[in-house]
Each structure stands twice: as C-alpha cells, then as structure tokens.
Design an enzyme around this catalytic site. Structure first.
Site, PDB file in Angstrom:
ATOM      1  N   PRO A  49       0.826  -1.210   0.000  1.00  0.00           N
ATOM      2  CA  PRO A  49       0.000   0.000   0.000  1.00  0.00           C
ATOM      3  C   PRO A  49       0.861   1.259   0.000  1.00  0.00           C
ATOM      4  O   PRO A  49       1.990   1.242   0.501  1.00  0.00           O
ATOM      5  CB  PRO A  49      -0.786  -0.097   1.317  1.00  0.00           C
ATOM      6  CG  PRO A  49      -0.002  -1.032   2.186  1.00  0.00           C
ATOM      7  CD  PRO A  49       0.740  -1.953   1.268  1.00  0.00           C
ATOM      8  N   ASP A  50       0.320   2.349  -0.569  1.00  0.00           N
ATOM      9  CA  ASP A  50       1.043   3.619  -0.437  1.00  0.00           C
ATOM     10  C   ASP A  50       0.633   4.269   0.873  1.00  0.00           C
ATOM     11  O   ASP A  50       0.016   3.627   1.737  1.00  0.00           O
ATOM     12  CB  ASP A  50       0.845   4.510  -1.675  1.00  0.00           C
ATOM     13  CG  ASP A  50      -0.579   5.027  -1.830  1.00  0.00           C
ATOM     14  OD1 ASP A  50      -1.406   4.816  -0.918  1.00  0.00           O
ATOM     15  OD2 ASP A  50      -0.885   5.648  -2.875  1.00  0.00           O
ATOM     16  N   PHE A  51       0.983   5.518   1.069  1.00  0.00           N
ATOM     17  CA  PHE A  51       0.709   6.190   2.343  1.00  0.00           C
ATOM     18  C   PHE A  51      -0.554   7.047   2.291  1.00  0.00           C
ATOM     19  O   PHE A  51      -1.368   7.019   3.198  1.00  0.00           O
ATOM     20  CB  PHE A  51       1.910   7.085   2.728  1.00  0.00           C
ATOM     21  CG  PHE A  51       3.148   6.298   2.986  1.00  0.00           C
ATOM     22  CD1 PHE A  51       3.420   5.826   4.253  1.00  0.00           C
ATOM     23  CD2 PHE A  51       4.029   5.996   1.955  1.00  0.00           C
ATOM     24  CE1 PHE A  51       4.553   5.068   4.505  1.00  0.00           C
ATOM     25  CE2 PHE A  51       5.166   5.240   2.185  1.00  0.00           C
ATOM     26  CZ  PHE A  51       5.424   4.781   3.464  1.00  0.00           C
ATOM     27  N   ARG A  52      -0.713   7.811   1.214  1.00  0.00           N
ATOM     28  CA  ARG A  52      -1.707   8.886   1.259  1.00  0.00           C
ATOM     29  C   ARG A  52      -2.908   8.702   0.338  1.00  0.00           C
ATOM     30  O   ARG A  52      -3.750   9.594   0.279  1.00  0.00           O
ATOM     31  CB  ARG A  52      -1.025  10.233   0.960  1.00  0.00           C
ATOM     32  CG  ARG A  52      -0.019  10.610   2.015  1.00  0.00           C
ATOM     33  CD  ARG A  52       0.703  11.911   1.748  1.00  0.00           C
ATOM     34  NE  ARG A  52       1.670  12.173   2.819  1.00  0.00           N
ATOM     35  CZ  ARG A  52       2.871  11.619   2.919  1.00  0.00           C
ATOM     36  NH1 ARG A  52       3.296  10.789   1.985  1.00  0.00           N
ATOM     37  NH2 ARG A  52       3.660  11.882   3.940  1.00  0.00           N
ATOM     38  N   ASN A 123      11.080   4.745  -1.614  1.00  0.00           N
ATOM     39  CA  ASN A 123      10.585   3.450  -1.150  1.00  0.00           C
ATOM     40  C   ASN A 123      11.683   2.671  -0.441  1.00  0.00           C
ATOM     41  O   ASN A 123      12.863   2.815  -0.753  1.00  0.00           O
ATOM     42  CB  ASN A 123      10.037   2.646  -2.326  1.00  0.00           C
ATOM     43  CG  ASN A 123       8.927   3.398  -3.034  1.00  0.00           C
ATOM     44  OD1 ASN A 123       8.329   4.290  -2.444  1.00  0.00           O
ATOM     45  ND2 ASN A 123       8.658   3.055  -4.285  1.00  0.00           N
ATOM     46  N   ASP A 125      11.364  -0.742  -0.161  1.00  0.00           N
ATOM     47  CA  ASP A 125      11.163  -2.148  -0.530  1.00  0.00           C
ATOM     48  C   ASP A 125      12.271  -2.710  -1.416  1.00  0.00           C
ATOM     49  O   ASP A 125      12.378  -3.923  -1.596  1.00  0.00           O
ATOM     50  CB  ASP A 125       9.792  -2.337  -1.209  1.00  0.00           C
ATOM     51  CG  ASP A 125       9.570  -1.402  -2.398  1.00  0.00           C
ATOM     52  OD1 ASP A 125      10.537  -1.135  -3.155  1.00  0.00           O
ATOM     53  OD2 ASP A 125       8.436  -0.931  -2.582  1.00  0.00           O
ATOM     54  N   HIS A 142      15.028   7.138   1.608  1.00  0.00           N
ATOM     55  CA  HIS A 142      14.437   6.847   2.916  1.00  0.00           C
ATOM     56  C   HIS A 142      14.895   5.488   3.463  1.00  0.00           C
ATOM     57  O   HIS A 142      14.209   4.873   4.267  1.00  0.00           O
ATOM     58  CB  HIS A 142      12.905   6.917   2.831  1.00  0.00           C
ATOM     59  CG  HIS A 142      12.406   8.312   2.568  1.00  0.00           C
ATOM     60  ND1 HIS A 142      11.088   8.612   2.306  1.00  0.00           N
ATOM     61  CD2 HIS A 142      13.064   9.505   2.531  1.00  0.00           C
ATOM     62  CE1 HIS A 142      10.964   9.924   2.115  1.00  0.00           C
ATOM     63  NE2 HIS A 142      12.153  10.477   2.235  1.00  0.00           N
TER      64      HIS A 142
END
Ligand code: OAD
Length: 318
Positions: A49-52, A123, A125, A142
């Site tokens: 899932p993304d964040f926003r 990301n 991942d 990040h």
C-alpha cells in the site's frame, strides 16, 4: 544545492507537453542523463500500500493504533517510545511475495540502455534493485528494509534474521541478542521522520540534478521534504514528466510549501503543467505501469520491457 532556476534562460525542448514529445526527445539522442524519482505508487501494483491514497493508503488505516496523528507511526521520537505499532505493520507486510512492477523494470531498461543517470527512491522495498538496477545507480533516500541495526550496540541484522525475529517472536518487539545482555531494539535501516537521510542522497543529488536532461517522476505525492524539492534543482530547460494517478508537485499541494521553498532558496514555482507559461512539465494521468507501457511503446521498446517484466523474480526474505 543552489537553485539554478531562471525562466529567462529557459529553453523550450519539447514540441508540446505530451508523452509523444517526451518519447521524440528520448529518440533524438539529445537526452542521455535521465533521472527517475519514485514513490510508493510504484509498488502498489506489487501489493504494497502507499501512504496517502484515500481509503487504501496506510495513513487511512492506522485507526486501531490510537496514534496522535497517522505520521507518528513513522516518526523516530514516537517510535522510540512506542515501537509496537511499527512492528505490527511490519509483521503484516513481511514474508509476502512482492515482485517488481513493469515500472521498476522500465527503470532497469533505461539503465541497460545507458540512459539512466540515477534513480531516486522514497521506497524502502528495494524492488528496483530486485529488478536488476545496479546499486550505484540507485539512491534509497528513505533507507531500506533489506538490513537492520540494533539501536543500542549497532549490531547488523540481515533481512532473514529480522524476518525470523518478527515472525517467531510473538507480538513482541525484536531485540538484539548478538551481544550478551544487549536487548536493544532492532530497527530496519529505514529513515523515519526526524532522522537524517543517507549520506548518498546529498552526495549524489548535489551533482546529479544539474546534469539531468529528463526527469521522470512516478508514483509519489511529492509531499515530503527534502525529496520533493529535487525537481526544482534541475536546469530550467530540463523537461519533467510526471506519471501519477493525480497531479502533484504544484505549489499548493504541500501545506506551507511556499514557506519551505523560501527557506530552501527555491524560486521555481513548482511543476507547471497547465498555465500559459507552461513549457517543460508533462503530466500523464495513469498508473506507473500503464504510463511506462505507453512510453515504451512510443520508443519501440515494448518487447524488451515485456521480456524484463516476465523474467524478473519476486524478492526473497533471506
Ligand atoms: P504517497 O502515498 O504520499 O503518494 C503516492 C502517490 O502515488 C499518490 O499521489 C497516489 O495517487 C499515487 N499512486 C498510487 N498508486 C499509483 C499507481 N499504481 N500508479 C501511479 N500513481 C499511483 O507516497 P510517497 O509520495 O512515496 O516517508 O510518500 C513519501 C513518503 O511519505 C514516504 O517515503 C514515507 C511517507 O511518510 C517516511 O515514512 C519517512
């Protein structure tokens, strides 16, 4: 990094603000240093899932943790006092099969063709690396989940070790057993709000952005500084392509964006797709995968992209 923006010096490179013109520019051979900037929307097709995004994004689904505000989950000060929610989410996302998307493979294809100067990712991942992108062409702004570190004795943990800790350790938080009696908290090497970005980020971005001759931004809301400031450090004539479900990066997107811009000495008013002065920013409203598919088709790269996508393997948790 100083802003080099000056509209008076800006040369118009694209014939018009369309994906077709971007493809023509790449085909012309004048574009040799492409930078890609990516965010969580790159990996939603892989099942992360993304964040926003309203409804499906992580920030809309943290209600049960009683956080003071959703972003607290990823703030270092909150994490140090209440690490449980972070690891609970980690447990839900770990050990599933995540395969790089077509958009990740497109970045690999750009590198195979010698056209990629760098990929900047928010990301953690590592799916671009899983797609085969060489480490040296990738900046994980990040951080990453591939490695973890004990916050007390600094012992290093592999992804496999962390996986074991999370899955075999019940609902507790993972603690260090590499040094007798340590019991420090083991934290994935991701950058939480309040932590410094990896040194590589400033090292590369300081020299890369001015050399960039096409910026491709995909799957990000461009809301988090300093990452979202990168487009403003390109040369005034550098075309910037956004492939995203929604238009982002215009000044009003970021609350108090104008203030931060002023503090950072940025005079560029943000991405401009529509105004009467628009000359270099192209918006393609679609998924990252559909966007790169269309671009690859315009470039005559469809077969190569499909081959890479078919051959790519899911990431392993070892
Ligand atoms: P966001 O969730 O803020 O933004 C994702 C963007 O991608 C949104 O604009 C979506 O509309 C779009 N999107 C979603 N799925 C898509 C798809 N399949 N194709 C195209 N677009 C799609 O994620 P980021 O911008 O990456 O930081 O978030 C930035 C940072 O905020 C993260 O790195 C994280 C977070 O808080 C930290 O935790 C430090």
């Amino acid at each position: 990094m100083g802003s080099s923006y000056s509209s008076s010096r800006a040369e118009k490179i694209l014939d018009d603000l369309t994906l077709e013109s971007v493809a023509d520019y790449i085909k012309s051979g004048k574009c040799q240093n492409i930078i890609t900037m990516i965010g969580a929307g790159m990996s939603t097709a892989a099942g992360i899932p993304d964040f926003r995004s309203p409804g499906s994004g992580l920030y809309d689904n943290l209600g049960k943790y009683n956080l003071p505000f959703p972003q607290a989950m990823f703030e270092i000060h909150y994490f140090k006092r209440h690490p449980e929610p972070f690891y609970d989410i980690a447990r839900q996302l770990i050990d599933r099969e995540y395969k790089p998307t077509k958009a990740h493979c497109f970045i690999k294809l750009l590198s195979d063709k010698g056209l990629l100067l760098r990929n900047y990712s928010q990301n953690v991942d590592g799916l671009e690396i899983q797609a085969g992108l060489p480490d040296k062409l990738n900046v994980e702004a990040h951080g990453t989940i591939r490695t973890s570190t004990c916050m007390k004795c600094k012992a290093a943990y592999s992804m496999g070790e962390m996986r074991e800790k999370l899955l075999d350790g019940g609902e507790g938080v993972p603690t260090c057993d590499k040094k007798e009696g340590c019991l420090g908290l083991i934290k994935p090497d991701v950058v939480l709000f309040g932590e410094a970005l990896p040194r590589r980020y400033a090292q590369y971005s300081n020299s890369d952005m001015g050399r960039c001759d096409l910026l491709i931004i995909m799957g990000t809301s461009l809301q988090v500084y300093p990452f979202c400031g990168l487009p403003h450090y390109t040369q005034p004539s550098c075309p910037r392509l956004l492939i995203n479900l929604m238009k982002v990066g215009q000044d009003p997107d970021v609350p108090s964006g104008w203030f931060i811009r002023k503090m950072m000495g940025i005079k560029d008013p943000g991405l401009d797709f529509d105004s009467s002065h628009a000359y270099r920013d192209v918006f393609v409203q679609t998924t990252c995968d559909a966007g790169v598919e269309k671009l690859a088709s315009l470039l005559g790269w469809t077969d190569e992209l499909n081959k890479l996508t078919a051959e790519v393997k899911p990431m392993t948790w070892s």
